[in-house]
Design an enzyme around this catalytic site. Structure first.
Site, PDB file in Angstrom:
ATOM      1  N   LYS A  66       2.416  -4.851   3.460  1.00 19.88           N
ATOM      2  CA  LYS A  66       3.601  -3.970   3.479  1.00 19.88           C
ATOM      3  C   LYS A  66       3.165  -2.520   3.337  1.00 19.88           C
ATOM      4  O   LYS A  66       2.733  -2.084   2.278  1.00 19.88           O
ATOM      5  CB  LYS A  66       4.532  -4.335   2.312  1.00 19.88           C
ATOM      6  CG  LYS A  66       5.962  -4.059   2.589  1.00 19.88           C
ATOM      7  CD  LYS A  66       6.631  -2.789   2.216  1.00 19.88           C
ATOM      8  CE  LYS A  66       6.436  -1.986   1.031  1.00 19.88           C
ATOM      9  NZ  LYS A  66       6.811  -0.564   1.328  1.00 19.88           N
ATOM     10  N   CYS A  90      -5.237   9.655  -5.353  1.00 16.35           N
ATOM     11  CA  CYS A  90      -5.191   9.073  -6.700  1.00 16.35           C
ATOM     12  C   CYS A  90      -6.362   9.571  -7.542  1.00 16.35           C
ATOM     13  O   CYS A  90      -6.231   9.736  -8.744  1.00 16.35           O
ATOM     14  CB  CYS A  90      -5.227   7.562  -6.596  1.00 16.35           C
ATOM     15  SG  CYS A  90      -6.520   7.019  -5.470  1.00 16.35           S
ATOM     16  N   GLU A  95      -4.600  -0.992  -8.070  1.00 17.86           N
ATOM     17  CA  GLU A  95      -5.249   0.325  -7.970  1.00 17.86           C
ATOM     18  C   GLU A  95      -4.135   1.340  -8.176  1.00 17.86           C
ATOM     19  O   GLU A  95      -3.280   1.507  -7.303  1.00 17.86           O
ATOM     20  CB  GLU A  95      -5.870   0.527  -6.584  1.00 17.86           C
ATOM     21  CG  GLU A  95      -6.934  -0.492  -6.217  1.00 17.86           C
ATOM     22  CD  GLU A  95      -8.292  -0.187  -6.827  1.00 17.86           C
ATOM     23  OE1 GLU A  95      -8.429   0.816  -7.547  1.00 17.86           O
ATOM     24  OE2 GLU A  95      -9.210  -0.985  -6.583  1.00 17.86           O
ATOM     25  N   ALA A 121       3.826   1.720   3.298  1.00  8.82           N
ATOM     26  CA  ALA A 121       4.843   2.528   2.623  1.00  8.82           C
ATOM     27  C   ALA A 121       5.927   2.948   3.617  1.00  8.82           C
ATOM     28  O   ALA A 121       5.673   3.112   4.809  1.00  8.82           O
ATOM     29  CB  ALA A 121       4.203   3.755   1.990  1.00  8.82           C
ATOM     30  N   GLU A 122       7.112   3.148   3.081  1.00  7.97           N
ATOM     31  CA  GLU A 122       8.283   3.467   3.915  1.00  7.97           C
ATOM     32  C   GLU A 122       8.090   4.747   4.731  1.00  7.97           C
ATOM     33  O   GLU A 122       8.491   4.818   5.882  1.00  7.97           O
ATOM     34  CB  GLU A 122       9.488   3.625   2.973  1.00  7.97           C
ATOM     35  CG  GLU A 122      10.794   3.866   3.660  1.00  7.97           C
ATOM     36  CD  GLU A 122      11.930   4.094   2.656  1.00  7.97           C
ATOM     37  OE1 GLU A 122      11.655   4.255   1.450  1.00  7.97           O
ATOM     38  OE2 GLU A 122      13.084   4.120   3.096  1.00  7.97           O
ATOM     39  N   ILE A 139       0.826  -1.224   0.000  1.00 13.03           N
ATOM     40  CA  ILE A 139       0.000   0.000   0.000  1.00 13.03           C
ATOM     41  C   ILE A 139       0.858   1.271   0.000  1.00 13.03           C
ATOM     42  O   ILE A 139       2.020   1.247   0.409  1.00 13.03           O
ATOM     43  CB  ILE A 139      -0.982   0.005   1.201  1.00 13.03           C
ATOM     44  CG1 ILE A 139      -0.236  -0.153   2.529  1.00 13.03           C
ATOM     45  CG2 ILE A 139      -2.029  -1.079   1.030  1.00 13.03           C
ATOM     46  CD1 ILE A 139      -1.124  -0.004   3.757  1.00 13.03           C
ATOM     47  N   PRO A 140       0.283   2.386  -0.430  1.00  9.04           N
ATOM     48  CA  PRO A 140       1.032   3.650  -0.544  1.00  9.04           C
ATOM     49  C   PRO A 140       0.884   4.534   0.702  1.00  9.04           C
ATOM     50  O   PRO A 140       0.256   4.144   1.677  1.00  9.04           O
ATOM     51  CB  PRO A 140       0.363   4.311  -1.741  1.00  9.04           C
ATOM     52  CG  PRO A 140      -1.073   3.908  -1.618  1.00  9.04           C
ATOM     53  CD  PRO A 140      -1.080   2.543  -0.985  1.00  9.04           C
ATOM     54  N   GLN A 189       8.641  13.764  -2.698  1.00  9.81           N
ATOM     55  CA  GLN A 189       7.376  14.124  -3.332  1.00  9.81           C
ATOM     56  C   GLN A 189       7.318  15.629  -3.575  1.00  9.81           C
ATOM     57  O   GLN A 189       6.827  16.080  -4.605  1.00  9.81           O
ATOM     58  CB  GLN A 189       6.184  13.657  -2.482  1.00  9.81           C
ATOM     59  CG  GLN A 189       4.835  13.862  -3.129  1.00  9.81           C
ATOM     60  CD  GLN A 189       4.707  13.161  -4.474  1.00  9.81           C
ATOM     61  OE1 GLN A 189       5.383  12.173  -4.750  1.00  9.81           O
ATOM     62  NE2 GLN A 189       3.859  13.699  -5.334  1.00  9.81           N
ATOM     63  N   GLU A 228       0.349  12.501 -13.836  1.00 10.45           N
ATOM     64  CA  GLU A 228      -0.089  12.620 -12.450  1.00 10.45           C
ATOM     65  C   GLU A 228       0.975  13.385 -11.644  1.00 10.45           C
ATOM     66  O   GLU A 228       2.151  13.037 -11.677  1.00 10.45           O
ATOM     67  CB  GLU A 228      -0.286  11.230 -11.857  1.00 10.45           C
ATOM     68  CG  GLU A 228      -0.863  11.281 -10.463  1.00 10.45           C
ATOM     69  CD  GLU A 228      -1.041   9.901  -9.864  1.00 10.45           C
ATOM     70  OE1 GLU A 228      -0.120   9.079  -9.942  1.00 10.45           O
ATOM     71  OE2 GLU A 228      -2.123   9.655  -9.295  1.00 10.45           O
TER      72      GLU A 228
HETATM   73  P1  NAP Z   1       4.640   3.584  -5.272  1.00 11.68           P
HETATM   74  O1  NAP Z   1       5.989   4.138  -5.331  1.00 11.68           O
HETATM   75  O2  NAP Z   1       4.158   2.751  -6.397  1.00 11.68           O
HETATM   76  O3  NAP Z   1       4.574   2.774  -3.905  1.00 11.68           O
HETATM   77  C1  NAP Z   1       3.443   2.063  -3.477  1.00 11.68           C
HETATM   78  C2  NAP Z   1       3.912   0.943  -2.583  1.00 11.68           C
HETATM   79  O4  NAP Z   1       4.667  -0.006  -3.350  1.00 11.68           O
HETATM   80  C3  NAP Z   1       4.825   1.388  -1.461  1.00 11.68           C
HETATM   81  O5  NAP Z   1       4.579   0.583  -0.331  1.00 11.68           O
HETATM   82  C4  NAP Z   1       6.180   1.112  -2.055  1.00 11.68           C
HETATM   83  O6  NAP Z   1       7.187   1.000  -1.096  1.00 11.68           O
HETATM   84  C5  NAP Z   1       5.947  -0.186  -2.776  1.00 11.68           C
HETATM   85  N1  NAP Z   1       6.880  -0.495  -3.851  1.00 11.68           N
HETATM   86  C6  NAP Z   1       7.775   0.320  -4.473  1.00 11.68           C
HETATM   87  N2  NAP Z   1       8.439  -0.368  -5.431  1.00 11.68           N
HETATM   88  C7  NAP Z   1       7.961  -1.632  -5.413  1.00 11.68           C
HETATM   89  C8  NAP Z   1       8.232  -2.818  -6.194  1.00 11.68           C
HETATM   90  N3  NAP Z   1       9.123  -2.826  -7.178  1.00 11.68           N
HETATM   91  N4  NAP Z   1       7.527  -3.938  -5.919  1.00 11.68           N
HETATM   92  C9  NAP Z   1       6.589  -3.951  -4.943  1.00 11.68           C
HETATM   93  N5  NAP Z   1       6.305  -2.876  -4.177  1.00 11.68           N
HETATM   94  C10 NAP Z   1       6.969  -1.719  -4.421  1.00 11.68           C
HETATM   95  O7  NAP Z   1       3.536   4.674  -5.093  1.00 11.68           O
HETATM   96  P2  NAP Z   1       3.576   5.863  -4.070  1.00 11.68           P
HETATM   97  O8  NAP Z   1       4.401   6.924  -4.685  1.00 11.68           O
HETATM   98  O9  NAP Z   1       3.904   5.368  -2.725  1.00 11.68           O
HETATM   99  O10 NAP Z   1       2.043   6.263  -4.049  1.00 11.68           O
HETATM  100  C11 NAP Z   1       1.507   7.168  -4.920  1.00 11.68           C
HETATM  101  C12 NAP Z   1       0.825   6.482  -6.080  1.00 11.68           C
HETATM  102  O11 NAP Z   1      -0.203   5.621  -5.626  1.00 11.68           O
HETATM  103  C13 NAP Z   1       0.156   7.450  -7.001  1.00 11.68           C
HETATM  104  O12 NAP Z   1       0.465   7.132  -8.321  1.00 11.68           O
HETATM  105  C14 NAP Z   1      -1.314   7.250  -6.732  1.00 11.68           C
HETATM  106  O13 NAP Z   1      -2.169   7.603  -7.764  1.00 11.68           O
HETATM  107  C15 NAP Z   1      -1.369   5.828  -6.390  1.00 11.68           C
HETATM  108  N6  NAP Z   1      -2.547   5.539  -5.570  1.00 11.68           N
HETATM  109  C16 NAP Z   1      -3.599   4.897  -6.164  1.00 11.68           C
HETATM  110  C17 NAP Z   1      -4.735   4.615  -5.438  1.00 11.68           C
HETATM  111  C18 NAP Z   1      -5.895   3.900  -6.065  1.00 11.68           C
HETATM  112  O14 NAP Z   1      -6.737   3.423  -5.344  1.00 11.68           O
HETATM  113  N7  NAP Z   1      -5.960   3.790  -7.366  1.00 11.68           N
HETATM  114  C19 NAP Z   1      -4.813   4.977  -4.105  1.00 11.68           C
HETATM  115  C20 NAP Z   1      -3.730   5.632  -3.521  1.00 11.68           C
HETATM  116  C21 NAP Z   1      -2.590   5.895  -4.288  1.00 11.68           C
HETATM  117  P3  NAP Z   1       7.922   2.337  -0.575  1.00 11.68           P
HETATM  118  O15 NAP Z   1       7.036   3.481  -0.760  1.00 11.68           O
HETATM  119  O16 NAP Z   1       8.149   2.057   0.839  1.00 11.68           O
HETATM  120  O17 NAP Z   1       9.170   2.440  -1.374  1.00 11.68           O
END
Ligand code: NAP
Ligand code: MG
Length: 484
Positions: free
Chosen positions: A189, A297, A263, A191-192, A163-164, A344, A394
């Site tokens: 898991k 998002c 998502e 987010a960091e 999750i994010p 960010q 985005e």
């Molecule tokens: P992200 O970088 O994709 O990270 C999301 C989660 O995935 C974090 O826990 C992250 O860990 C982990 N992660 C990173 N690289 C990974 C890999 N290679 N394999 C598996 N997990 C991995 O996204 P974010 O920047 O945290 O969140 C923002 C994004 O989420 C935006 O694009 C937003 O639109 C999207 N979002 C979508 C929804 C929806 O319901 N559609 C809801 C909320 C957010 P770390 O962060 O700890 O590195």
């Protein structure tokens, strides 16, 4: 003419108290119902983005830690959770919901401290909705066969969930509640940058006496998430995050037999027709993009205004932006809290530069910002070209790109001209227009004369590069069940 000063009042500080909050100096991994030191031997800090102060040291799970968590989840699934009568499972989930309500203030304050969001939102949105999700799915646990008439339903096994940072507790609730109700065990898991409320939730699960291993929480960064997703004994992967990582996960799970829901990102269109109630629409636009610092998002990050009301909408929008309070997330008057992380903020600032470089006209009110921490003023761009990066990509910050339109067909074409399709908003007095647009906009959720409204009974999810699968409602159950 003297420059018009719109805001000549100041609100007295109204800080939420932090006396009732307990944050430990250090958190271990939550595996098999116990706090376990990471085999990696490594820890990282989580900070408060509003003042850059360290809040706690957090264990970093490596692949061996994740393996231990998956083994614990498998054992709990095989021996306890999938064997238990569904009505008994429901009791645990109801208990989690009630405990979350009891501890709502502590969760809200920690969410604001760890992630930077305004207390008004964590208190009124994140925590109540998280509890509502547990209540809602607890109710389904013993009624699954009625949800899918004529089908045999069975759980999938171990769910790996990543999750994010934008809704840390709420996303944990969205993931855990349906998984548990359907009889799966979980490795989650967070987010960091925002691990604390998930770890407080682990304490709460202990208090609820959830059988050990049913939920395991492994903290860490992207590599930890990848270890969860890639573990061969995980049967279901649920991911919320960026489209880039979502694509990696889709590739990594292809052909593995793992059930997957994604998502991902969004670039929602908020559309105002001339016949809309303009004041109400302006309030909805503000809520749609500046709510939670635009770390949403489904944020209404593109605004389309019908030409006849353009001047009025922009005048009222700027006026309202000048009254938004940016600052201390723990102050009850704050509208816009801190940006979640330094990285960010750098991303958002890069897009502000792109906007100007691409020829758009930038506006942001001149409010003071705190000297420490990560901050961004509410910002809008006028005269944005359809091809501009700020209209296509985005940003995930409090930045609105404004465009105009003359006809319904034109705005549908413009609104759909994006790789994303998560959500949209329509503001009009005419029901017929709403129905016309809801059938033609390629977006999973479309709000009419409102924005950013969530309810556990309502499915949520995207089209195109915003992902697939639905969370919430009856649809959200299907993602955690085998249907024969
Ligand atoms: P992200 O970088 O994709 O990270 C999301 C989660 O995935 C974090 O826990 C992250 O860990 C982990 N992660 C990173 N690289 C990974 C890999 N290679 N394999 C598996 N997990 C991995 O996204 P974010 O920047 O945290 O969140 C923002 C994004 O989420 C935006 O694009 C937003 O639109 C999207 N979002 C979508 C929804 C929806 O319901 N559609 C809801 C909320 C957010 P770390 O962060 O700890 O590195
Ligand atoms: Mg933090």
């Amino acid at each position: 003419m003297a420059k018009k000063k719109t805001i000549d009042w100041q609100l007295a500080p109204a800080p939420e108290s932090t006396d009732h909050v307990r944050i430990d100096k250090q958190y271990e991994l939550f595996i098999n119902g116990k706090w376990q030191k990471p085999k990696s031997g490594k820890y990282f800090d989580t900070i408060n983005p509003a003042n850059e102060q360290k809040l706690a040291r957090i264990a970093e799970a490596n692949a061996a830690d994740v393996d231990a968590a998956v083994k614990a989840a498998r054992k709990a699934y095989d021996t306890v959770w999938s064997k238990m009568p569904a009505s008994e499972r429901a009791k645990y989930i109801y208990r989690i919901a009630r405990l979350l309500q009891e501890k709502a203030r502590e969760f809200a304050v920690i969410e604001s401290m760890d992630g930077g969001k305004a207390i008004r939102e964590s208190r009124d949105v994140d925590v109540p909705l998280a509890a509502a999700h547990f209540f809602y799915y607890a109710g389904w646990a013993d009624k699954l066969k009625y949800a899918f008439p004529g089908k045999n339903v069975s759980p999938l096994g171990v769910a790996g969930q990543v999750i994010p940072w934008n809704f840390p507790l709420l996303m944990a609730a969205w993931k855990l509640a349906p998984a548990l109700a359907c009889g799966n065990s979980v490795v989650l898991k967070p987010a960091e940058t925002t691990p604390l409320t998930a770890l407080k939730l682990a304490e709460l699960l202990q208090e609820a006496e959830l059988p050990e291993g049913v939920v395991n929480i492994v903290t860490g960064a992207g590599a930890t998430g990848a270890a969860v997703v890639n573990h061969p004994d995980v049967n279901k992967v649920a991911f919320t995050g960026s489209t880039g990582v979502g694509k990696l996960i889709q590739r990594a799970t292809a052909g593995s037999g793992k059930k997957l829901t994604l998502e991902l990102g969004g670039k929602a269109a908020n559309i105002i027709f001339a016949d809309a109630t303009i004041d109400q629409a302006v309030e909805g636009i503000i809520n749609g993009i500046y709510f939670n610092q635009g770390h949403v998002c489904c944020a209404g990050s593109r605004l389309f205004v019908e030409e006849g009301v353009y001047d009025e909408v922009i005048r009222k929008l700027k006026h309202r932006m000048r009254s938004l309070v940016v600052g201390d997330p723990l102050d009850k008057n704050t509208d816009i809290g801190a940006i979640n992380s330094k990285e960010q903020l750098a991303t958002i600032n890069r897009y502000l530069k792109f906007g100007v470089a691409d020829g758009a006209e930038m506006y942001a009110p001149t409010c003071d910002l705190p000297t420490r921490g990560y901050w961004c003023r509410p910002t809008l761009f006028l005269n944005v070209a359809q091809s501009a990066r700020i209209a296509q990509e985005e940003i995930f910050g409090p930045v609105l790109a404004v465009q105009t339109f003359r006809t319904v067909d034109e705005v549908i074409q413009k609104a759909n001209n994006t790789p994303y399709g998560l959500s949209a908003g329509v503001w009009t007095d005419k029901g017929s227009k709403i129905f016309n647009l809801t059938s033609k906009l390629r977006a999973g959720v479309i709000w009419a004369n409102t924005y950013n409204k969530f309810d556990p009974t309502s499915p949520f999810g995207g089209y195109k590069e915003s992902g697939y699968g639905r969370e919430g409602g009856l649809h959200g159950l299907g993602a955690y069940l085998r249907l024969n």
